[in-house]
Design an enzyme around this catalytic site. Sequence first.
Site, PDB file in Angstrom:
ATOM      1  N   HIS A  64      24.203  15.289  21.636  1.00 10.39           N
ATOM      2  CA  HIS A  64      24.325  16.020  22.898  1.00 10.39           C
ATOM      3  C   HIS A  64      25.678  16.666  23.026  1.00 10.39           C
ATOM      4  CE1 HIS A  64      21.193  12.954  23.592  1.00 10.39           C
ATOM      5  NE2 HIS A  64      20.582  14.026  24.046  1.00 10.39           N
TER       6      HIS A  64
ATOM      7  N   LYS B  86      16.000  10.648  36.422  1.00  4.32           N
ATOM      8  CA  LYS B  86      14.636  10.982  36.831  1.00  4.32           C
ATOM      9  C   LYS B  86      14.341  10.562  38.265  1.00  4.32           C
ATOM     10  CE  LYS B  86      11.245  10.040  33.905  1.00  4.32           C
ATOM     11  NZ  LYS B  86      10.536  11.279  33.574  1.00  4.32           N
TER      12      LYS B  86
ATOM     13  N   ARG C 220      15.983  24.525  34.849  1.00  2.86           N
ATOM     14  CA  ARG C 220      15.085  24.165  33.758  1.00  2.86           C
ATOM     15  C   ARG C 220      13.687  23.856  34.250  1.00  2.86           C
ATOM     16  NH1 ARG C 220      15.902  24.121  28.216  1.00  2.86           N
ATOM     17  NH2 ARG C 220      18.149  24.038  27.973  1.00  2.86           N
TER      18      ARG C 220
ATOM     19  N   CYS D 171      14.462   8.112  22.372  1.00  2.22           N
ATOM     20  CA  CYS D 171      15.676   8.833  22.770  1.00  2.22           C
ATOM     21  C   CYS D 171      16.550   8.025  23.712  1.00  2.22           C
ATOM     22  CB  CYS D 171      15.311  10.092  23.510  1.00  2.22           C
ATOM     23  SG  CYS D 171      14.391  11.227  22.561  1.00  2.22           S
TER      24      CYS D 171
ATOM     25  N   LYS E 162      14.741  30.586  38.635  1.00  4.48           N
ATOM     26  CA  LYS E 162      15.412  30.282  37.358  1.00  4.48           C
ATOM     27  C   LYS E 162      16.133  31.528  36.853  1.00  4.48           C
ATOM     28  CE  LYS E 162      14.291  29.547  32.525  1.00  4.48           C
ATOM     29  NZ  LYS E 162      14.940  28.263  32.275  1.00  4.48           N
TER      30      LYS E 162
ATOM     31  N   ILE F  35      16.397  12.658  12.437  1.00  7.58           N
ATOM     32  CA  ILE F  35      15.307  12.333  13.364  1.00  7.58           C
ATOM     33  C   ILE F  35      14.154  13.332  13.310  1.00  7.58           C
ATOM     34  CG2 ILE F  35      14.816  11.723  15.785  1.00  7.58           C
ATOM     35  CD1 ILE F  35      16.746   9.842  14.244  1.00  7.58           C
TER      36      ILE F  35
ATOM     37  N   GLU G 142      18.931   5.857  20.222  1.00  7.37           N
ATOM     38  CA  GLU G 142      20.173   6.521  20.623  1.00  7.37           C
ATOM     39  C   GLU G 142      21.210   5.458  21.012  1.00  7.37           C
ATOM     40  OE1 GLU G 142      19.610   9.460  23.695  1.00  7.37           O
ATOM     41  OE2 GLU G 142      21.578   9.019  24.522  1.00  7.37           O
TER      42      GLU G 142
ATOM     43  N   SER H 188      14.101  17.297  13.734  1.00  5.65           N
ATOM     44  CA  SER H 188      14.370  18.724  13.835  1.00  5.65           C
ATOM     45  C   SER H 188      15.762  19.057  13.312  1.00  5.65           C
ATOM     46  CB  SER H 188      14.230  19.180  15.278  1.00  5.65           C
ATOM     47  OG  SER H 188      15.073  18.439  16.108  1.00  5.65           O
TER      48      SER H 188
ATOM     49  N   GLU I 229      11.167  33.089  39.378  1.00  5.34           N
ATOM     50  CA  GLU I 229      12.204  34.003  39.861  1.00  5.34           C
ATOM     51  C   GLU I 229      13.532  33.277  40.107  1.00  5.34           C
ATOM     52  OE1 GLU I 229       9.166  33.732  41.033  1.00  5.34           O
ATOM     53  OE2 GLU I 229       8.249  35.717  41.241  1.00  5.34           O
TER      54      GLU I 229
HETATM   55  N1  GLN Z   1      11.344  14.494  15.951  1.00  2.69           N
HETATM   56  C1  GLN Z   1      11.839  15.066  17.137  1.00  2.69           C
HETATM   57  C2  GLN Z   1      13.058  15.938  16.843  1.00  2.69           C
HETATM   58  O1  GLN Z   1      13.817  15.589  16.021  1.00  2.69           O
HETATM   59  C3  GLN Z   1      12.239  14.017  18.114  1.00  2.69           C
HETATM   60  C4  GLN Z   1      12.757  14.599  19.388  1.00  2.69           C
HETATM   61  C5  GLN Z   1      12.934  13.608  20.490  1.00  2.69           C
HETATM   62  O2  GLN Z   1      13.081  12.446  20.242  1.00  2.69           O
HETATM   63  N2  GLN Z   1      12.970  14.049  21.717  1.00  2.69           N
HETATM   64  O3  GLN Z   1      13.288  16.940  17.450  1.00  2.69           O
HETATM   65 ZN    ZN Z   2      15.219  11.591  20.604  1.00  2.00          ZN
END
Ligand code: GLN
Ligand code: ZN
Length: 780
Positions: free
Chosen positions: A716, A129, A537, A665, A21, A453, A687, A455, A19
Site C-alpha cells: 500500500h 467498513k 470510489r 488481505c 465522483k 500474491i 498481510e 497480480s 456525476e
Molecule cells: N491474487 C490477487 C492479486 O494479487 C489477490 C488480491 C487480493 O487479495 N485482494 O491481485
Molecule cells: Zn490481498
Amino acid sequence: MSKIRTHILGYPRIGEQRELKKATELFWKGEIPRPALESVGRELRKHAWRKQQEAGIDLVPCNDFSFYDQMLDAACLFGNVPPRFSWDGKSAGLDLRFQIARGARETREQDSCCGGTCGTGGFAGEMTKWFDTNYHYIVPEFKADTEFKLSDTKIFNEFHEAKAMGLNAKPVLVGPVTYLTLGKVQDSGNPDFDRFELLDRLLPVYEDILSRLAAEGAEWIQLDEPVFSLDLDDTQREAFAASYSRLARAAGSAKLLVATYFGELRDNLPLFLGLPVAALHYDAVRGEAEVDALLAAFPADKILSLGVVDGRNIWKNNFDASLGILEKAKAKVGAERLWVSASSSLLHTPVTLASEKKLDDEIKDWLAFADQKLVEISALAGLASGDGDQAALEANRASQKRRRESTRIHNPAVKARVAAVTAADSRRISAFPERQKQQREKLRLPLFPTTSIGSFPQTAEVRAARAKWKKGVLSDTDYNAFLKEETRRCIEWQDEIGIDMPVHGEFERNDMVEYFGEQLDGYVFSQFGWVQSYGSRCVKPPILFGDITRPNPMTVEWSTFAQSVTKNPMKGMLTGPVTILNWSFVRDDQPRSVSCKQLALAIRDEVVDLEKAGIRVIQIDEAALREGLPLRKSDWQEYLDWSVESFRITASGVRDETQIHTHMCYSEFNDIIGAIADMDADVITIETSRSNMELLDAFVDFKYPNEIGPGVYDIHSPRVPTVRQIEDLLAKAGNVIPEGNLWVNPDCGLKTRGWAEVKPALINMVGAAHKLRAAATASV
Ligand code: GLN
Ligand code: ZN
C-alpha cells in the site's frame, strides 16, 4: 381511511452516471473550481428530492448527501477535528473535510485491492467498513480532552435547500451512541480512556443542532443508531438512556425518529422500544423473524416505521410478503402510526435500472435499484392502506412467479450436486503432514521459498489495451498477443531475479471477482450499477442471480501458457467462493450458504482442471472471508462453518502432492484463527508488514499447523523496503513460525503499484530470503 406514510432513510448520492465522483475528482485535480463542484452537489440533491416526490415519498431526507462521507460530515459538524490538522476552530467546511479524508499524502486513492479496507492515507483519518456493508466511513478520533462545538452548517443548508423546493425535509444525522461507538480513542497519553466519558460534552452540541433545526421549522429529525444491531455493553446501554430524553426535549417542536438497521435487535429490543422519541424505524428485512416480537411489545404512543424494502440488495420486492408484514403491523399500531420505508438507507444500492440498456428484459424484471425501490415503497403503502394499485400488485405477483419458475435461475443438476455433497468432498486425501512430504518431494523448493500474491502492475498500457479491446478497437487476437507478451516478460523477470514460485501477473483480469463472474453462468453485470465504496470510489458488484455453473475452464489456458514459460512451479490463481459471494449482489431466494456451495463446486472443477493441465500449485484467494462475518458474535460460528466448508470443497478435489495456497488481505486473525486453520490450505499468505509483524501475535498461542507467508512488503506504500528491513521482519516472523513453514512474499497483489517500485522491492525480498537461507545452512 387514513393513508400510511412513506419515507426513506437516505438516497444514493453518487448520481445516475457517477456525476459526483467525476466532479469530485476533477476538483481534486484542480480542474474545476469549488463552486462548480458545489453546484453538482446541489443538482444531485435536487434531482434526488424530485425523484422521491414523483415516486410518492411523503417525507424526504436531507443531509443524507455528502461529498465524501456522512460520518466525516458529522465529525466536522461537531468540531471533532483531529489536532494534527491544525484547524483554526472556526468553520469545519468542505476543504477541511477533504483534507481529513485524504490526508497530506494521497496513497489511499490508489489502493483498490480490498475496496480500501486496507488503505493508508498518510495523515488521513482512518477508514473502516460501515457495519457489514462495503461502504467505508472515516473513523472519528477521540482524546481525553476532545471538545465538541457546533462547527458547520451543512445540515441546516440542506434543510433550507429542500425548503426552497417546498419540502419540509427530515434532516438525518448519526446518533450520539453510534457516533461514539464507531470512533476510536487516539490518545497516546490516555490509551485506555473510555470514549463514553465524552458523552456529556457531545450531547450539548446535539441539543444545539436539534433545537436549531426545530426553530427553522423541521418537523421530523432522523437519528441513526444502527449499533442497536450489535452486541451492546452496559456503557452503551446507559448512554442510550442518558441521551434520548435530553435530545427529545431539546428537539422541542421537532419530533425524533430513531432508526436502527442491519439486523435483529434481540436483547436490545426493550431498550430500543423504550427510547423516549416519537418514532422508531426497524429493519424488517434482516429482522423479519423478529417482527412479531417487535409488534407484541411496541409502545402505544409511537410511530413505527417498517423497512420492508431491502436497502442492501437489488431484487424486486415481493409485495405479498411485505404486505403480510405491513398488515400485521397495521392491525397492531393502526394506519396512522405506521410508516413504510426501505430497511436501510438506499446508499447501498445502485441508483436506477432505467439506464441499463444491456441487461435483458427477463432479468431486469427481477430487479429494483434505488429509484425502483421508491416506487415500491409508495405502492406498498397504498396497498397496505387499502386503496392501492391492484394492477401493480398483480404485476408484482406475475413477476415473482416468473422469477420463481425461470429455467435461467433453476438448474436441477446444480441443485442435485449441492444436495449430494458429503463430508468427503471437503477433505483432502491425506492430512497435512503427509501432503507436505509429498509436496516437498515434488516441488523441491528451498527453505524460505519466495513467491508473490498474484497480480503484477496493471500499468496504463495494460489498462489502455483492455479499454481498446472492450471498445472493439483491438481485436481478440491482438489483445491476447499483447497479454501473452506482458505475461511472458513478467515471468521471465521473476525467474531472472530468483523468485522460486512465479505467478503469471493477472494482466488479463480487470477485477478478481468480475473476471470469474463473467465466465460463470448464473451471473450478470450491470452497466451502471455502481455503489459508493468510499469517497469518490464506487464498486459495481456483479449480480449472482441463478444456480452457478462453469460452462468452460476459466484460467487453464493462461496458467498453462504461463507454466510453459518457466521451469519453476507456476502458481495457478483463482478467487475463492466466499470472496466471490461477499463481493456480489447475491440472490435472495435461497440461503447464502447454498449459493456459496454452488460457487465452491464450480471453482473446484477449475482447480481439478488446473491440476490435470499440469499446474502443481493453486492459490484460491479468500480476500473477503473475514468481512462476511455477521455483526453478532453468536452468529459467527454458523457463517464460519459454511464458509470454511465451501473453501474446503473448492480445495479438496486434488491429489496430495498438489499444493493449495490461500491468501487473505489482513491478519486480524485472533478471533477466527481456528477457522482459518480449519481451511487447511497447505500455505496461507497474509498481510503483516505494516504492523511490523505485530499481527502475528495470533500465532503465539495458536500453533498454526500448515505453512504460512506473512507479508514482508507493504504494497500500500510506494516505499521500497530494504533487504535489512525485510530480514528483520522475517526474523520476527521466525519467532512464531517454524523455519520450515515460513514463506517469503509481499502483503497482497501488486496491481496498484508501478514497476519502478515493484522491481527493487522484490529483488530485495529475494535477497533477504537468500541471506536467511545462507544463515540457516551455516547454522546446521
Ligand atoms: N491474487 C490477487 C492479486 O494479487 C489477490 C488480491 C487480493 O487479495 N485482494 O491481485
Ligand atoms: Zn490481498
